[in-house]
Design an enzyme around this catalytic site. Structure first.
Site, PDB file in Angstrom:
ATOM      1  N   ARG A  57       0.858  -1.189   0.000  1.00  0.00           N
ATOM      2  CA  ARG A  57       0.000   0.000   0.000  1.00  0.00           C
ATOM      3  C   ARG A  57       0.891   1.234   0.000  1.00  0.00           C
ATOM      4  O   ARG A  57       2.087   1.149   0.283  1.00  0.00           O
ATOM      5  CB  ARG A  57      -0.905   0.026   1.242  1.00  0.00           C
ATOM      6  CG  ARG A  57      -0.164   0.172   2.567  1.00  0.00           C
ATOM      7  CD  ARG A  57      -1.101   0.604   3.675  1.00  0.00           C
ATOM      8  NE  ARG A  57      -0.485   0.614   4.995  1.00  0.00           N
ATOM      9  CZ  ARG A  57       0.225   1.611   5.497  1.00  0.00           C
ATOM     10  NH1 ARG A  57       0.466   2.695   4.762  1.00  0.00           N
ATOM     11  NH2 ARG A  57       0.724   1.553   6.722  1.00  0.00           N
ATOM     12  N   ASN A  93       2.400   4.774   1.409  1.00  0.00           N
ATOM     13  CA  ASN A  93       2.709   5.254   2.754  1.00  0.00           C
ATOM     14  C   ASN A  93       2.969   6.761   2.709  1.00  0.00           C
ATOM     15  O   ASN A  93       2.072   7.519   2.377  1.00  0.00           O
ATOM     16  CB  ASN A  93       3.879   4.486   3.366  1.00  0.00           C
ATOM     17  CG  ASN A  93       3.894   4.578   4.881  1.00  0.00           C
ATOM     18  OD1 ASN A  93       2.825   4.538   5.515  1.00  0.00           O
ATOM     19  ND2 ASN A  93       5.051   4.714   5.487  1.00  0.00           N
ATOM     20  N   GLU A 139       4.545  -5.375   6.850  1.00  0.00           N
ATOM     21  CA  GLU A 139       5.906  -5.042   7.295  1.00  0.00           C
ATOM     22  C   GLU A 139       6.765  -6.295   7.474  1.00  0.00           C
ATOM     23  O   GLU A 139       7.472  -6.448   8.461  1.00  0.00           O
ATOM     24  CB  GLU A 139       5.864  -4.223   8.588  1.00  0.00           C
ATOM     25  CG  GLU A 139       5.118  -2.901   8.424  1.00  0.00           C
ATOM     26  CD  GLU A 139       5.095  -2.065   9.685  1.00  0.00           C
ATOM     27  OE1 GLU A 139       6.041  -2.184  10.482  1.00  0.00           O
ATOM     28  OE2 GLU A 139       4.121  -1.317   9.881  1.00  0.00           O
ATOM     29  N   ASN A 152       9.365   6.117   4.298  1.00  0.00           N
ATOM     30  CA  ASN A 152       8.934   7.251   5.104  1.00  0.00           C
ATOM     31  C   ASN A 152       9.825   8.458   4.824  1.00  0.00           C
ATOM     32  O   ASN A 152      10.932   8.316   4.320  1.00  0.00           O
ATOM     33  CB  ASN A 152       8.971   6.925   6.601  1.00  0.00           C
ATOM     34  CG  ASN A 152       7.609   6.485   7.117  1.00  0.00           C
ATOM     35  OD1 ASN A 152       6.596   7.151   6.891  1.00  0.00           O
ATOM     36  ND2 ASN A 152       7.571   5.351   7.806  1.00  0.00           N
ATOM     37  N   ASP A 165      10.190   8.030  11.218  1.00  0.00           N
ATOM     38  CA  ASP A 165       8.908   7.961  10.516  1.00  0.00           C
ATOM     39  C   ASP A 165       8.775   9.210   9.650  1.00  0.00           C
ATOM     40  O   ASP A 165       9.694   9.560   8.925  1.00  0.00           O
ATOM     41  CB  ASP A 165       7.767   7.827  11.532  1.00  0.00           C
ATOM     42  CG  ASP A 165       6.558   7.108  10.964  1.00  0.00           C
ATOM     43  OD1 ASP A 165       6.081   7.519   9.891  1.00  0.00           O
ATOM     44  OD2 ASP A 165       6.059   6.154  11.590  1.00  0.00           O
TER      45      ASP A 165
END
Length: 292
Positions: free
Chosen positions: A99, A101, A120, A148, A198
Site C-alpha cells: 500500500r 505510505n 511489514e 517514510n 517515521d
C-alpha cells in the site's frame, strides 16, 4: 533543549498520518490510515471533524482547494466540501500486499510518494513521482521495508527519506531540473533514541524534524545531521509532523495507537491524538501539487 507538546485533538487514531496545513482555510488535515478516515482540526476554535474515505489514504497534499490523496494502490483527489473522491490513477506492478505510505511535494510541484508491505515483512516498497500531467513514474531507488520521510531542503538540492526498519535517515543530492537523485549518504541514525524514523518536515533554516516511532520523540536535526532539539510526547508512537498556524511556528504531530498493548494504552491514553507545540524557528509554507 527538551520541549513537551500538548494534546489538541484526542482523536484516538489507530494510525494517524499525513498532516498537511492549509493556510487558506487555517485548518490542519490528517488521516487515520487503518480506519480510512480524514480528520480536520481548527486551531481557532479547537473543533475537529472526521470524514469517511473510500480508500485508506496515507499521504495528503494541497491542490486547487482540495486534497490530493495517496492511498491503497492509487492516487486521487478528495473535495471535503462535497465529500467527493475522484480516482486519478492506480499503481501497476505492485505486490498485492503493498500500500502507499508517506508522500511529499517536490519544488517543481510534483508529488513524491512511497509504498510498503502492509504487513511489514518484506522489503517490497518502492518510490514514485506523480507529475502535473497525472502520470506516475518510478523513482529509481532500492526497495525498502517501510518508506517514510519525503522531504526536500528549502533550496531543493537535498532529498531526505528513510526506510524506517533500518533506523537510518538518508540524504540524496537532488537535481531540480531533472529530478535525478545522486550521492546517497546516511544523514542521521536513530539507534541511540531506541526509535524508528517515521514522517518528517523541514523548517525555514533547513533543519529536519523527524518523528521517532516507539521513542515518544520528535528530533530536530541540523543540516549536518547533528541533533539540535528533542520534543518528548505523551504518546510512544509519533508518526508524522508539519508546521502550521498563522506564523508557521506551530509544530503539529500525529500519533498512533496501532500495535500498543492494553497496559501501554492505559498508561499512554493520548496515543493516537494530535499534538502541537510552539517552536522558535518557523516552518515553510506548504507546497501545493502542480505549482512549481
Amino acid at each position: 533543549m527538551l520541549m513537551t507538546p500538548e494534546c489538541v485533538a484526542p482523536t484516538g487514531c489507530a494510525l494517524g498520518e499525513g498532516p498537511v496545513w492549509s493556510p487558506s482555510e487555517g485548518f490542519l488535515w490528517w488521516v487515520d490510515i487503518k480506519r480510512a478516515k480524514l480528520h480536520r482540526y481548527n486551531p481557532r476554535t479547537g473543533n475537529t471533524r472526521r470524514y469517511d474515505l473510500p480508500i485508506r489514504a496515507s499521504a495528503l497534499a494541497l491542490h486547487d482547494g482540495c486534497l490530493l490523496m495517496a492511498g491503497d494502490q492509487e492516487i486521487g483527489l478528495y473535495d471535503p466540501a462535497t465529500e467527493g473522491y475522484e480516482r486519478w490513477c492506480t499503481l501497476s506492478g505492485e505486490p498485492e500486499t503493498n500500500r502507499t505510505n508517506d508522500g511529499g511535494v517536490a519544488p517543481d510541484g510534483s508529488f513524491w510518494f512511497g509504498t510498503m508491505d502492509d504487513k511489514e515483512r518484506e522489503a517490497t516498497g518502492s518510490y514514485f513521482r506523480l507529475g502535473a500531467d497525472r502520470q506516475v513514474s518510478p523513482v529509481r531507488l532500492p526497495s525498502v521495508m517501510v518508506t517514510n520521510t519525503m522531504q526536500f531542503s528549502p533550496d531543493g538540492r537535498t532529498f531526505y527519506t528513510c526506510d524506517s526498519a533500518e533506523q537510518e535517515i538518508l540524504a540524496f543530492d537532488h537535481d531540480s531540473e531533472t529530478g535525478t537523485l545522486t550521492g546517497r549518504r546516511v544523514f542521521a541514525t536513530t539507534y541511540e533514541f531506541g526509535g524508528f524514523p517515521d514522517g518528517s518536515t523541514i523548517d525555514s533554516e533547513g533543519c529536519l524534524w523527524t518523528c521517532l516511532w516507539d521513542a515518544s520523540r520528535v528530533v530536530r536535526f541540523l543540516p549536518d545531521g547533528t541533533v539540535d532539539q528533542v520534543v518528548t510526547l505523551a504518546a510512544p508512537r509519533p508518526t508524522s509532523c508539519t508546521f502550521g498556524g498563522p506564523d508557521m511556528r506551530t509544530l503539529f504531530i500525529t500519533t498512533a495507537r496501532a500495535g500498543l498493548s492494553f497496559p501501554v494504552l492505559d498508561s499512554r491514553p493520548l496515543s493516537g491524538s494530535l499534538f502541537a507545540v510552539t517552536v522558535d524557528v518557523p516552518g515553510l509554507p506548504p507546497r501545493e501539487f502542480g505549482k512549481g
